[in-house]
Enzyme design. Structure first.
Site, mmCIF file in Angstrom:
data_model
loop_
_atom_site.group_PDB
_atom_site.id
_atom_site.type_symbol
_atom_site.label_atom_id
_atom_site.label_comp_id
_atom_site.label_asym_id
_atom_site.label_seq_id
_atom_site.Cartn_x
_atom_site.Cartn_y
_atom_site.Cartn_z
ATOM 1 N N ASP A 23 0.841 -1.200 0.000
ATOM 2 C CA ASP A 23 0.000 0.000 0.000
ATOM 3 C C ASP A 23 0.875 1.249 0.000
ATOM 4 O O ASP A 23 2.083 1.165 0.191
ATOM 5 C CB ASP A 23 -0.942 0.006 1.218
ATOM 6 C CG ASP A 23 -0.279 -0.527 2.488
ATOM 7 O OD1 ASP A 23 0.959 -0.426 2.603
ATOM 8 O OD2 ASP A 23 -0.993 -1.042 3.362
ATOM 9 N N ASP A 58 -7.727 -2.534 14.147
ATOM 10 C CA ASP A 58 -9.112 -2.748 13.697
ATOM 11 C C ASP A 58 -9.241 -3.968 12.778
ATOM 12 O O ASP A 58 -10.279 -4.182 12.172
ATOM 13 C CB ASP A 58 -9.632 -1.485 12.970
ATOM 14 C CG ASP A 58 -8.818 -1.142 11.727
ATOM 15 O OD1 ASP A 58 -7.884 -1.908 11.370
ATOM 16 O OD2 ASP A 58 -9.114 -0.105 11.091
ATOM 17 N N HIS A 74 -7.361 -4.595 10.045
ATOM 18 C CA HIS A 74 -7.057 -4.429 8.619
ATOM 19 C C HIS A 74 -5.799 -5.194 8.230
ATOM 20 O O HIS A 74 -4.914 -5.412 9.053
ATOM 21 C CB HIS A 74 -6.969 -2.943 8.211
ATOM 22 C CG HIS A 74 -5.812 -2.181 8.774
ATOM 23 N ND1 HIS A 74 -5.945 -0.911 9.307
ATOM 24 C CD2 HIS A 74 -4.480 -2.461 8.885
ATOM 25 C CE1 HIS A 74 -4.759 -0.470 9.700
ATOM 26 N NE2 HIS A 74 -3.855 -1.390 9.464
ATOM 27 N N GLU A 82 -9.761 -1.702 5.244
ATOM 28 C CA GLU A 82 -10.369 -1.324 6.515
ATOM 29 C C GLU A 82 -11.644 -2.119 6.758
ATOM 30 O O GLU A 82 -12.158 -2.776 5.839
ATOM 31 C CB GLU A 82 -10.682 0.180 6.471
ATOM 32 C CG GLU A 82 -9.439 1.048 6.346
ATOM 33 C CD GLU A 82 -8.604 1.094 7.632
ATOM 34 O OE1 GLU A 82 -8.467 0.059 8.311
ATOM 35 O OE2 GLU A 82 -8.085 2.171 7.968
HETATM 36 C C1 F6R Z 1 1.442 -1.317 6.189
HETATM 37 C C2 F6R Z 1 0.153 -1.974 6.280
HETATM 38 C C3 F6R Z 1 -0.633 -2.015 7.539
HETATM 39 C C4 F6R Z 1 0.209 -2.319 8.769
HETATM 40 C C5 F6R Z 1 -0.666 -2.272 10.016
HETATM 41 C C6 F6R Z 1 0.139 -2.532 11.276
HETATM 42 O O1 F6R Z 1 1.998 -1.502 4.906
HETATM 43 O O2 F6R Z 1 -0.302 -2.463 5.300
HETATM 44 O O3 F6R Z 1 -1.631 -2.995 7.416
HETATM 45 O O4 F6R Z 1 0.806 -3.572 8.636
HETATM 46 O O5 F6R Z 1 -1.291 -1.032 10.105
HETATM 47 O O6 F6R Z 1 1.060 -1.496 11.448
HETATM 48 P P1 F6R Z 1 2.174 -1.563 12.583
HETATM 49 O O7 F6R Z 1 3.081 -2.679 12.215
HETATM 50 O O8 F6R Z 1 2.877 -0.223 12.485
HETATM 51 O O9 F6R Z 1 1.468 -1.780 13.854
#
Ligand code: F6R
Length: 260
Positions: free
Chosen positions: A67, A136, A138, A143
């Site tokens: 992403d 959440d 994702h 989301e």
């Molecule tokens: C990032 C992504 C997100 C993160 C998620 C957890 O490329 O796709 O899904 O993996 O938000 O983020 P952290 O590891 O910072 O808790």
């Protein structure tokens, strides 16, 4: 889903780096799908250490991002393109042309999304997709409420994700609200998906993803539909799993034909 529970965040990074390096040894020109954020940083550091010790050469790998934020300047150090360059591509000596991130600078984002999907197809699909998980539930930035059939597209971030991401944007006012993200179905089309999670703030989402019903309200639960999904967790992230003891037992008593 294979669930691996380990006793430290370092052990999670070691296990994940060893899965990736085994793949790269078997298939030096594999396609790796990369997550960003805090969780995979330690894994990336392990890969860089292995490369510095000349036991791993990732220079033939193609890397694809999960992403990217929309609305940041192209040279913004908080972009995921910049993150991947800094944490992985530069230290590993990857050619910048082998690191593929959705083109969020384009005037036509829908076209960028279609081009990213076409690129994944041209590369022959993703061999291993590394994932973190949002509080959440994702994966990527799919989301709550994301279609489980979704492909790469533009998403508006949930307020909880915006709040979680604010730590990367001190001051708080310019936290991006929009992203381009691989869809849930895009992620599921990778040949192996590896979810890593550490810390008790992920425990509820992890338990719902692994043991809850498969539902768009918690997109990570779609990983239950994948034929080769591995979740690597530290103890706090695993602490809400009902079957934690069983998963530990499965890891301890692997059938002899499976090796380690
Ligand atoms: C990032 C992504 C997100 C993160 C998620 C957890 O490329 O796709 O899904 O993996 O938000 O983020 P952290 O590891 O910072 O808790």
């Amino acid at each position: 889903m294979e669930v691996v529970i380990l006793n430290s965040t370092d052990a999670v990074a070691d296990r994940c780096a060893s899965i990736i390096s085994d793949l790269v040894h078997r298939r030096p020109n594999c396609v790796l799908g990369l997550a960003t954020g805090d969780t995979p940083r330690a894994t990336y550091r392990r890969l860089v250490e292995l490369s510095n010790r000349d036991v791993l050469d990732m220079r033939e790998v193609n890397a694809v991002a999960l992403d990217e934020y929309v609305g940041l300047a192209s040279d913004d150090p908080r972009s995921y393109r910049a993150y991947l360059k800094r944490e992985l591509a530069d230290p590993l000596g990857l050619d910048s042309r082998a690191v593929h991130v959705p083109d969020v600078g384009s005037d036509d984002l829908q076209r960028s999304c279609a081009e990213f999907e076409a690129l994944l197809e041209r590369l022959g699909g993703v061999d291993l997709q590394l994932l973190g998980i949002g509080t959440d539930g994702h994966i990527g930035f799919n989301e709550p409420g994301s279609s489980l059939a979704s492909r790469t597209r533009i998403k508006t971030l949930h307020p909880r994700t915006v709040a979680d991401n604010a730590r990367f944007f001190p001051g708080g006012s310019d936290v991006p609200r929009h992203v381009v993200t691989q869809g849930v179905a895009t992620i599921l089309s990778a040949r192996h998906v590896v979810l890593i999670a550490t810390g008790d703030n992920k425990a509820a989402a992890v338990a719902a993803a692994i043991e809850g019903p498969v539902s768009a309200i918690l997109p990570a639960s779609a990983l239950q539909l994948h034929p080769h999904a591995t979740a690597i967790l530290d103890e706090p992230a695993a602490s809400h799993l009902r079957l934690a003891d069983y998963y530990r037992g499965v890891q301890e008593h692997k059938p002899p034909w499976q090796g380690h």
